[in-house]
Scaffold this active site. Sequence first.
Site, PDB file in Angstrom:
ATOM      1  N   GLU A  35       0.817  -1.212   0.000  1.00 12.24           N
ATOM      2  CA  GLU A  35       0.000   0.000   0.000  1.00 12.24           C
ATOM      3  C   GLU A  35       0.856   1.270   0.000  1.00 12.24           C
ATOM      4  O   GLU A  35       0.755   2.130   0.888  1.00 12.24           O
ATOM      5  CB  GLU A  35      -0.958   0.007   1.200  1.00 12.24           C
ATOM      6  CG  GLU A  35      -2.013  -1.076   1.141  1.00 12.24           C
ATOM      7  CD  GLU A  35      -2.992  -1.019   2.300  1.00 12.24           C
ATOM      8  OE1 GLU A  35      -4.090  -1.584   2.170  1.00 12.24           O
ATOM      9  OE2 GLU A  35      -2.655  -0.395   3.345  1.00 12.24           O
ATOM     10  N   GLU A  93      -6.609  -7.485  -0.866  1.00 12.63           N
ATOM     11  CA  GLU A  93      -7.165  -7.355   0.478  1.00 12.63           C
ATOM     12  C   GLU A  93      -8.601  -6.855   0.413  1.00 12.63           C
ATOM     13  O   GLU A  93      -8.920  -5.940  -0.347  1.00 12.63           O
ATOM     14  CB  GLU A  93      -6.387  -6.332   1.321  1.00 12.63           C
ATOM     15  CG  GLU A  93      -4.990  -6.716   1.722  1.00 12.63           C
ATOM     16  CD  GLU A  93      -4.349  -5.641   2.595  1.00 12.63           C
ATOM     17  OE1 GLU A  93      -5.096  -4.864   3.242  1.00 12.63           O
ATOM     18  OE2 GLU A  93      -3.120  -5.546   2.612  1.00 12.63           O
TER      19      GLU A  93
END
Length: 661
Positions: A150, A308
Site C-alpha cells: 500500500e 485485500e
Amino acid sequence: MRSWPSRRIALGGDYNPEQWPREVWSHDMELMRESGVSFVTLGVFSWSWLEPAKGEYDFAWLDDVMDLLHTNDIAVDLATATATPPPWLSAAHPEILPVDHEGHTLWPGSRQAWCPSSPVYRDHALALTTQLAQRYHGHPALAMWHVSNEYACHNVPCYCDTCAAGFRGWLQRRHQSLERLNDSWGTAFWSQRYTDWQQILPPRLTTTFANPTHVLDYKRFQSDTLLDFHRSEKAILADLSPGVPVTTNFMTLAHFDHLDYHQWAAEQDVISTDHYVVNSLEHPRAELAFSGDITRGLAGGGPWMLMEHSTSAVNWQAVNPAKAPGQTLRDSLAHVARGADTLGFFQWRQSLSGSEKFHSALVPHAGPDSARFREVVELGRIAQRLGEVVGSRVESQVAILWDYQAQWAASGPAMPSTELGYPTTAHAIHRVLRDRGITADVVHPSADLTAYKVVVVPTLYLVTDEHAAAVAAAAQAGAQVLVTFFSGISDENDHVRLGGYPGAFRELLGVRVEEFFPLLDHEEVSVGAGTGRRWSEDVTAVAAEVLERYSDGPLAGRPAITRREVGSGAAWYLSTLLDDAALGALLDDVTGAAGVTPAADVPVGVEAVRRSSHDGSWLFLVNDTDREQHIAATGHDLVADRPFGPDTALAAGAVAVIRED
C-alpha cells in the site's frame, strides 16, 4: 517456484504467523484446508523479525513457514517486507522519517514511517530484498513476489529537506531550464519567479494559496519517486528470481489519490488492489463496483487480484459496522463480477493485540466455531465451483475516462468550488449505469477508445491536446461521447485554455461557456423535468442542438444539455450535476443512440455483469436490495449449484453466477 492457483478463484489473504506461537501454525494449516485457502501473502510487516539488527538476518522461522505452506499445497505471495522499517533503523537514522505539511516529523510507533526520497531507507530496503530473493527464489511454495505494501498510504506527501532536494532534481529533468519552469508554473503571478534551483522548496505551509502548478508537480514528483523505488526492488527480484511474477497492492478506493496508478500499472506483472467498504459514503456498494471497474481498466480489461478486503468490520472508520450475514460472500463475488480472479483478505487470523486487533479476519476472535468462519468455508466451496470463470473477461461497451493527474489538478488550491470533488460526477454516472445493468470500463484517456460505443468524459478538468484529440476521434468514428461540466479547462501545466470553456472540447461539442455558476450546497436549478446541483454554466450553443435549458435561476433560458453530430457519432454536453432520474434519462438517450444494451434487464439495486471467454459466458447477478428479485435469465447457478430460471427468485442480499445456456 509454483504456479498461481488457476483451476479455481484463488482464495486467501495476509498470513502473519510471527504474531502467534508455533503450536498455532499447524492448526492454521488445518483451517486453511477446511476453508479452501489456496494462497497467502506472507511477511508484509516482518522486517524486524527477518533483520533484528543491521545485517543480521534470521530466516529460520520463515523457512519453516514456507515449507509448511508448501506441504499443504498453498501458494505464497512473498512480501519483500519493506513496507515499514524496524525500530533499530529509524533510531540509527532519524533522517529517514517523513515530515508533514507543517514541518512536524512523523515519528515511529505506527507503520510506513519513512521518507519516499530517503537514500538510507532505500539502501536498507534493497539489501533486505536481495537477501530474500537469494534465499527463496527457488522455493517450491513461491508463486509471486509482493513489493512493499500500500505505497503512500501514510507517508505521502512528505515535505522534508531530502524530498526538497529530490524535487529540485526531478524538476530539472522535467523542465530542463528555469525559464521553462517559470513559464510552466506561471511564476509571473505573485512575484514567484525563480532565479536559482535552490530557491525551490516543496509546497509547504505558507501564508495563503500555494501555486497550483507547484502543488501539481509535487504530487507528480512524489508518485514518481515511489515508483522509482518500486522499480529498484523489482529489478533485484527480476535479476535474482527470474520468472516469478511481481506485484504491489494498489488502493483503488474513492478517497485515495496519492499515486498515478495508470503509470504504475505498466510496472506490474499482475495488477492487484485492496478495497474496503467505506460505510460513511452515500453509496458504498456503488463505490465498490467503481473500484473494481477502475482496477480492471488498469489491468487492460483482463483479470486482476483483490489482494485485500474484509470479512466484516474494519478498524479505521469512526464507526465500524459488522457485515450482515451473507455480506462476506456478496462483497467477494461482486469483485469477481468486475474481473477479480483472486480473493484476498486482511487477514487470516484476527490479531490479539495492536492497532488492528478489531479488524475482522478469516478466522475471527471467536474462532472457527463462528458464523463468520462458516461463511468463509462456504465462500471457499463457491470459489472452487467458479474455477471455470477464471481467465474470462468482463463485457463492456462503455468507457468512463479517469485520470489521477486531472484529479490532482481539480483538487488544487483556489478552485471555483470545493463542493465539486473530482470523483463525484464519474461515480454518479457509473452508479446510474450500474442501476440499469450497463457495465462501464473505467480507463485512462490514453486507452484505445475505438472499442467503445459510448465514451463518458466526466469533469476531466486537466487534459492534454493528445487526449482531447482521441476523444474527438472516438466521436468521429461513431461513438456517442458525453462530456460533462468542468472538463477540458486546463492543459497539463494547469494553465487555463483561453477563448471560452470547455477549452479542449469546445469545438467538438459546438458550445462555448463564458462563465461558471457554481451552486451552494443548498441550491438547485431546474433542468427540464429534473434538477441540477453543485454546478451550472452559462452555455452558448454555437453549433449544437439544445436538448434541455435551465428553467429558473440566473441562467433561466440558457442551454443546459446539448448534442452535436460528429462524423458517424455524436458529442453531448452536460453542464450540471443532474438528479438520478434526470441523469438516467439522459444516459438512456446516449446509450440508446449507441445501441448499448444492459447485461440483463434488472431492477434498480441488482447488479448485472457478464464475463465471457471462448468457453462460454457467465452472468453475475448481485442483489443489493432487502427483498427478493426476479430476473429473466436461464442457465446453471454456480453459487447455489442448481439450475436458474426462467422464474427463479434471487433472495435479498444474494448472488448468482449463471453459466448461460
